[in-house]
Design an enzyme around this catalytic site. Structure first.
Site, PDB file in Angstrom:
ATOM      1  CB  THR A 223      40.258  32.661  17.185  1.00 23.32           C
ATOM      2  OG1 THR A 223      41.198  33.382  17.999  1.00 23.32           O
ATOM      3  CG2 THR A 223      40.321  31.196  17.576  1.00 23.32           C
ATOM      4  CD  GLU A 243      51.658  35.788  16.592  1.00 22.82           C
ATOM      5  OE1 GLU A 243      50.903  35.909  17.583  1.00 22.82           O
ATOM      6  OE2 GLU A 243      52.868  35.524  16.700  1.00 22.82           O
ATOM      7  CB  CYS A 277      46.396  41.290  18.293  1.00 28.39           C
ATOM      8  SG  CYS A 277      48.095  41.817  18.105  1.00 28.39           S
TER       9      CYS A 277
END
Ligand code: NAD
Length: 469
Positions: A223, A243, A277
């Site tokens: 992020t 993503e 993830c």
């Protein structure tokens, strides 16, 4: 026949700076990767720009044909690619790991090549006539992570190619060889300049995301980096698919059969040794089944061998790099310091070569512990007890990320009702993390935006144009 050695020879750096890449399980040298510069990137972008009109002009049918031939080329080199991936990334050959990833790379390439995308007639009522088309965007930059380097690269570049764009890939500095090798195999089929790889560090990624001649960035990674890319792409108003990180919750409702779900719970959390993830990274279990779920999960976990990836017995491997090992170790230490119960693991062997962190289950842990609140991205699962489903939903929704989640129950309808209340891009029922080339995938909140896969994924690599009249 392609062998591991011939693959490495094909991608060996010729001139310029290069860097040694080591096996995270053993420390042995795997090979050397070029360290490209920003100038190299600029040259690749210029080549991609020049190649783009010709690639677009081939049309969907011809591009699909070439992409399917490229998937055949991957299949023909699959074992050599898996051997390289195992040595560089660390994941075992066996289990849902290296061979599985190479198979996924080929499957997603085929799906992107074969999925139809028709122009949509939006209105045709005698007075108005409007048709929505998806045109090529231009040159796409694809920036990837180190956890599933081959498969995630394909997720990014396959739909881009199909839609008539050319692509410059910037793999993670931890796993450049895997992506170089995969693209080298694919480029035995594709026209020159359509798909290129520029390896290099963060500066190369940063330049890619601000480059005036890159029209879209596909990014998969943390992020924090995603936010940096949003900022550096702003001046050129690039299209972005992001993503980003997750911290997926699993919610186990009171009506489960603990023994029946234990194996799927395990793989939902520990696939790729937790470096996934959309793996389950915090597990909320109802008080009435808590002890049984912990016991059954521990029994499954104890039966899953971890070790060097080239040993066919192993299904779990090392952390890919020291930085990730340190994150996992620090978060587990914070759990221990809080008095949480370490059911298994939590005690890495300092004498063992490689970045191995043992499979770790931590029970009776508070929801506000760092191991719950932060993405561990490794083989350590916190298991939180709850007594009220509303409370569990609130805890699941309490973070600023929302990639995936799961609900586990004997009653599918009840599970779907709970799923609808969870803030995540995908909520699985009685499984976690499975992806499919036709099912759209993407995050909410700070896990990113934009969808990949299927028709939605193709649309994201086209620029919409309405012809009105
Ligand atoms: P990372 O963000 O550290 O690096 C990803 C890529 O970004 C690398 O290629 C890196 O060189 C590049 N980069 C770094 N700084 C940059 C900058 N300023 N501008 C442009 N590029 C830059 O991520 P990572 O550690 O490789 O991957 C792990 C993270 O990725 C985890 O948080 C994980 O959850 C997330 N992830 C998400 C998905 C998903 O589909 N949502 C999939 C895999 C991994």
């Amino acid at each position: 026949m392609t062998t591991f050695d011939s693959l490495l020879a094909d991608i060996a750096p010729d001139t310029g700076e290069s860097r040694e890449i080591s096996n995270p399980a053993t420390g042995e040298v795997v090979g050397r990767a070029p360290v490209h510069t920003v100038d190299d990137l600029d040259a690749a972008v210029a080549t991609a720009r020049a190649a783009q009109p010709g690639w677009a002009a081939l049309g969907h049918a011809k591009r699909s044909e070439l992409m399917l031939a490229a998937a055949d080329a991957i299949d023909a080199s699959a074992e050599a690619l898996a051997q390289l991936l195992t040595r560089e990334q660390g994941k075992p050959l066996n289990g849902p790991n290296a061979r599985f990833e190479v198979g996924g790379a080929s499957a997603w390439l085929r799906a992107a090549a074969s999925t139809p995308l028709e122009a949509e007639t939006v209105i045709d009522d005698g007075e108005s006539h409007a048709v929505l088309h998806y045109r090529p965007i231009g040159v796409v930059g694809a920036i990837g992570p180190w956890n599933w380097p081959m498969m995630i690269s394909v997720w990014q570049f396959a739909p881009a190619l199909r839609m008539g764009n050319t692509v410059v890939v910037k793999p993670s500095e931890y796993t450049p060889l895997s992506v170089l090798a995969l693209v080298s195999v694919i480029n035995s089929v594709l026209p020159e300049g359509v798909l290129q790889v520029v390896t290099g560090d963060r500066e190369v990624g940063a330049r890619l995301s601000s480059h005036p001649d890159i029209d879209k960035v596909m990014f998969t990674g943390s992020t924090a980096t995603g936010k940096a890319i949003i900022r550096s792409s702003a001046d050129t108003v690039k299209r972005l698919t992001l993503e980003l990180g997750g911290n997926d919750a699993g919610l186990v409702l009171p009506d489960v059969d603990p023994a029946a779900i234990a194996q799927d719970l395990f793989w939902g959390a520990f696939i790729n040794t937790g470096q996934t993830c959309a793996a389950m990274k915090r597990l909320y279990v109802h008080d009435s089944v808590y002890d049984a779920v912990v016991d059954e999960l521990a029994a499954v976990a104890a039966s899953m061998p971890m070790g060097v990836g080239t040993d066919e017995n192993n299904v779990l491997g090392p952390l890919q790099n020291k930085a990730q090992f340190d994150i996992v170790a620090r978060l587990v230490e914070s759990a221990k310091a809080s008095g949480a119960r370490v059911v298994m693991g939590g005690n890495p062997d300092a004498e063992q070569p490689g970045y191995f962190y043992p499979t770790t289950l931590v029970a009776d842990i508070d929801n506000d512990n760092d191991l719950v609140q932060h993405e561990q991205f490794g083989p350590a699962l916190p298991i939180i007890r709850y007594s009220d489903v509303d409370e569990a939903v609130a805890m699941a929704n309490g973070l600023d990320v929302g990639l995936g989640a799961s609900v586990w129950s004997g009653d599918r309808d009840a599970a779907r009702d709970v799923a609808a209340r969870i803030e995540a891009g995908t909520v699985w029922i009685n499984s976690h993390g499975g992806v499919h080339p036709m099912i759209p995938f993407g995050g909410v909140k700070q896990s990113g935006y934009g969808l990949e896969f299927g028709v939605e994924g193709l649309k994201a690599l086209g620029v919409p144009q309405v012809i009105n009249g």
